[in-house]
Design a protein around this motif. Structure first.
Motif, PDB file in Angstrom:
ATOM      1  N   ALA A 113       0.691  -1.299  -0.079  1.00 32.12           N
ATOM      2  CA  ALA A 113      -0.096  -0.007  -0.084  1.00 32.12           C
ATOM      3  C   ALA A 113       0.812   1.324  -0.039  1.00 32.12           C
ATOM      4  N   TRP A 114       1.948   1.277   0.831  1.00 33.97           N
ATOM      5  CA  TRP A 114       2.529   2.315   0.912  1.00 33.97           C
ATOM      6  C   TRP A 114       3.473   2.468  -0.477  1.00 33.97           C
ATOM      7  N   THR A 115       3.732   1.396  -1.283  1.00 35.15           N
ATOM      8  CA  THR A 115       4.423   1.475  -2.452  1.00 35.15           C
ATOM      9  C   THR A 115       3.594   2.722  -3.305  1.00 35.15           C
ATOM     10  N   PHE A 116       2.303   2.220  -3.290  1.00 32.39           N
ATOM     11  CA  PHE A 116       1.467   3.022  -4.302  1.00 32.39           C
ATOM     12  C   PHE A 116       1.306   4.452  -3.735  1.00 32.39           C
ATOM     13  N   VAL A 117       1.028   4.732  -2.443  1.00 38.30           N
ATOM     14  CA  VAL A 117       1.052   5.863  -1.744  1.00 38.30           C
ATOM     15  C   VAL A 117       2.251   6.838  -2.191  1.00 38.30           C
ATOM     16  N   ALA A 118       3.280   6.252  -1.886  1.00 36.69           N
ATOM     17  CA  ALA A 118       4.550   6.741  -2.113  1.00 36.69           C
ATOM     18  C   ALA A 118       4.524   7.496  -3.624  1.00 36.69           C
ATOM     19  N   ALA A 119       4.391   6.523  -4.690  1.00 31.31           N
ATOM     20  CA  ALA A 119       4.452   6.763  -5.769  1.00 31.31           C
ATOM     21  C   ALA A 119       3.591   7.964  -6.238  1.00 31.31           C
ATOM     22  N   LYS A 120       2.250   7.894  -5.967  1.00 33.28           N
ATOM     23  CA  LYS A 120       1.211   9.005  -6.042  1.00 33.28           C
ATOM     24  C   LYS A 120       1.731  10.258  -5.579  1.00 33.28           C
ATOM     25  N   PHE A 121       2.137  10.196  -4.161  1.00 32.53           N
ATOM     26  CA  PHE A 121       2.575  11.357  -3.392  1.00 32.53           C
ATOM     27  C   PHE A 121       3.817  12.115  -4.014  1.00 32.53           C
TER      28      PHE A 121
ATOM     29  N   ASN B 243       6.676  -7.639 -12.725  1.00 29.98           N
ATOM     30  CA  ASN B 243       7.430  -6.798 -12.055  1.00 29.98           C
ATOM     31  C   ASN B 243       8.411  -6.191 -13.000  1.00 29.98           C
ATOM     32  N   ARG B 244       9.163  -6.868 -13.510  1.00 29.13           N
ATOM     33  CA  ARG B 244      10.177  -6.221 -14.483  1.00 29.13           C
ATOM     34  C   ARG B 244       9.580  -5.401 -15.750  1.00 29.13           C
ATOM     35  N   ALA B 245       8.419  -5.862 -16.087  1.00 26.89           N
ATOM     36  CA  ALA B 245       8.031  -5.251 -17.277  1.00 26.89           C
ATOM     37  C   ALA B 245       7.322  -3.743 -16.817  1.00 26.89           C
ATOM     38  N   ARG B 246       6.526  -3.804 -15.553  1.00 27.44           N
ATOM     39  CA  ARG B 246       6.140  -2.587 -15.045  1.00 27.44           C
ATOM     40  C   ARG B 246       7.239  -1.653 -14.637  1.00 27.44           C
ATOM     41  N   LYS B 247       8.065  -1.886 -14.193  1.00 30.17           N
ATOM     42  CA  LYS B 247       8.997  -1.152 -13.669  1.00 30.17           C
ATOM     43  C   LYS B 247      10.071  -0.777 -14.550  1.00 30.17           C
TER      44      LYS B 247
ATOM     45  N   VAL C 115      12.110   4.405  -4.655  1.00 32.08           N
ATOM     46  CA  VAL C 115      11.215   4.069  -3.532  1.00 32.08           C
ATOM     47  C   VAL C 115      10.433   2.670  -3.648  1.00 32.08           C
ATOM     48  N   VAL C 116       9.867   2.746  -4.960  1.00 27.37           N
ATOM     49  CA  VAL C 116       8.782   1.607  -5.316  1.00 27.37           C
ATOM     50  C   VAL C 116       9.420   0.162  -5.328  1.00 27.37           C
TER      51      VAL C 116
END
Length: 430
Positions: free
Chosen positions: A232-240, A301-305, A410-411
Motif C-alpha cells: 500500500a505504501w508503494t502506491f501511496v509513495a508513487a502518487k505522493f 514486476n520487471r515489465a512494469r518497472k 522508492v517503489v
C-alpha cells in the motif's frame, strides 16, 4: 429483478456504451472546469491583483478540497447510489465553476476553488462505480480507458476554448460557460440514467450480458489493515511523489509560458494543445510498452518497472526547459515530460490490482489519490513562495526532472518483486 448471470449470445445491443459516453463527457467537462483558472491565471493576476504566493494559496484550496473529497465521496456515492451521488457531485462543481465569475478577491477565488475541488473529487469514484454497474469485468478496462481519456481531451479543449470566450465576452463568461456545460450534463444524466435493471430501453440480452459474471464478494477491507502492508505504501509513495508534478503542469504552465515568452491569452492555445496531445500519446504508449514487455516473456514486476523507468527518463530533460531560449524547444521538452508522466501513471495505476485482491483495490486507489492531492497542496504553496521570492522556475523543473526516478527507487525498495499482499480474510460465522 436481476438477470441471471449467464453468458449472452448473439447481438446484445450497445446501450451500455451510451452510458460510457456520458462518463466521457463528464470527465472532459471536469478537466475543462479545473483548467479555466490555469489558462486565465496570467491575466487574472493583473486583473485581480494577487501575487504568486496568493495564487499558490488559491491552487492549494482546490487541492485540499480534492483530497478531502477523495476520502469521503466514495462512501457517500455508495450510500446514495450512482444516479443521485453523481448528480450531487456535479451540481456542486457546476455551481462552484460559475461562482468563480463572482469572485473579486483572493478569498473569493479560494472559496470557489475549494468548492470546485470538493465537487470534482466525486467524478472518478462515481464513474468507476457506474462502469462496475454497467459492464461485465471483461469490458471494464476498455470502458474505463474510454472515459478516462476525457481528462486529456479536457486539457486540450480548455486552452482552445477558454481564451476565445474570455477575449470575446470577458473572463467571467469563461467560468459561466463551463459551468453551464456541467449543468447541461446534469440534466441529461438525470433524464437518461437508471441502473441496468431499471432502464426500460435496455434489452434482456444486454442485461444478461452485463450480469454475466459470477457474483462478486462484497467484503470491505479496513484502511488500517491495508496500511499495514508495504504494497500500500508503494502506491501511496508513487502518487505522493509524482502527482504534484502533473498538478504543476495543469496550473502553472500557462503562467510559465506567459512569463518566459510573453504569450498573449490567445497565443497560449497552440503550445498547450501540443503539450497535452503529447500527454495523450504517452498515456497510451506507457500502457502499451508494459503489455508488450509482458508478451515478450518479462515478469509483471520487471515489465512494469521497466516501463516506469523509460517514462521517468522522458521527464529528466525538462530541466532544460526552464532556460530554453526558444519557446518551441521548451514546449517539446515539456511535452516529452507530460508524455512521460502519463505513461508513468498508466503503470502506477495498475499497481493496486497487481498487488491487492479486488475487494481492496478501490480503497488503495483512494488512499493513493489522497496522497497525490496532499502532494499537490505542498507543491502549490511551495511554488507560490518560490516564484514570489525568486521569480525562477528552475527549482520546480529540477524537482520534476528527478521526481520519477526517485519515486521508482522508492517503489523498488518497498516492493522489490511486486509480491501480492496477504490480507486477512474474514472468519466464517459460527
Amino acid at each position: 429483478m436481476s438477470a441471471a448471470p449467464v453468458p449472452a449470445t448473439g447481438r446484445v445491443g450497445g446501450y451500455r456504451w451510451r452510458i460510457c459516453a456520458l462518463l466521457l463527457a463528464a470527465t472532459t467537462i471536469n478537466y475543462i472546469d479545473r483548467q479555466v483558472l490555469g489558462v486565465l491565471a496570467p491575466f487574472l493576476q493583473d486583473e485581480i491583483g494577487w501575487n504568486e504566493i496568493e495564487y499558490g494559496y488559491i491552487v492549494t484550496a482546490f487541492q485540499a478540497a480534492y483530497a478531502i473529497g477523495l476520502l469521503c465521496t466514495g462512501a457517500i456515492i455508495d450510500k446514495l447510489g450512482t444516479r443521485l451521488g453523481y448528480a450531487i457531485a456535479i451540481s456542486i462543481w457546476s455551481l462552484a465553476a460559475m461562482g468563480h465569475s463572482l469572485a473579486a478577491t483572493v478569498g473569493g477565488f479560494m472559496l470557489a476553488r475549494f468548492m470546485l475541488g470538493l465537487g470534482e473529487a466525486g467524478n472518478f469514484p462515481a464513474a468507476l462505480k457506474t462502469v462496475a454497474e454497467w459492464f461485465p469485468r471483461r469490458e471494464r478496462a476498455l470502458a474505463t480507458g474510454i472515459f478516462n481519456s476525457g481528462s486529456n481531451i479536457g486539457a486540450i479543449v480548455a486552452p482552445l476554448l477558454v481564451p476565445v470566450i474570455a477575449v470575446t465576452w470577458g473572463w467571467q463568461a469563461a467560468f459561466l460557460f463551463t459551468g453551464v456545460l456541467s449543468a447541461t450534463w446534469l440534466v441529461t444524466w438525470l433524464v437518461l440514467y437508471r441502473t441496468p435493471e431499471e432502464q426500460p430501453k435496455l434489452s434482456a440480452a444486454e442485461l444478461a450480458h452485463i450480469r454475466s459474471d459470477p457474483a462478486e464478494p462484497s467484503v470491505k477491507v479496513p484502511w488500517l489493515q491495508i496500511l499495514r502492508h508495504r504494497q500500500a505504501w508503494t502506491f501511496v509513495a508513487a502518487k505522493f511523489l509524482t502527482d504534484p508534478i502533473w498538478w504543476f503542469f495543469l496550473f502553472w504552465l500557462p503562467k510559465f509560458l506567459h512569463a518566459e515568452y510573453g504569450l498573449s491569452l490567445l497565443g497560449l492555445g497552440l503550445p498547450l494543445v501540443i503539450i497535452f496531445l503529447a500527454a495523450d500519446v504517452g498515456s497510451i504508449g506507457g500502457g502499451w510498452l508494459a503489455g508488450r514487455l509482458i508478451k515478450r516473456g518479462w515478469s509483471v514486476n520487471r515489465a512494469r518497472k521497466g516501463a516506469m523507468l523509460v517514462c521517468g527518463l522522458c521527464v529528466v530533460p525538462i530541466i532544460f526547459a526552464a532556460r530554453a531560449d526558444n519557446m518551441w524547444v521548451a514546449v517539446a521538452l515539456i511535452g516529452l515530460a507530460t508524455a512521460g508522466h502519463q505513461g508513468w501513471s498508466a503503470n502506477v495505476l495498475t499497481l493496486p490490482s497487481d498487488m491487492f485482491p479486488r475487494q481492496a483495490v478501490a480503497s488503495v486507489v483512494g488512499l493513493g489519490g489522497f496522497a497525490g492531492a496532499v502532494g499537490g497542496m505542498l507543491i502549490a504553496t511551495f511554488t507560490g513562495f518560490l516564484l514570489e521570492t525568486t521569480g525562477s522556475y528552475v527549482p520546480v523543473f529540477l524537482m520534476a526532472s528527478s521526481a520519477y526516478l526517485f519515486a521508482l527507487a522508492v517503489v523498488h525498495l518497498l516492493s522489490p518483486k511486486l509480491a501480492p499482499a496477504q490480507l486477512e480474510t474474514p472468519r466464517a460465522q459460527a
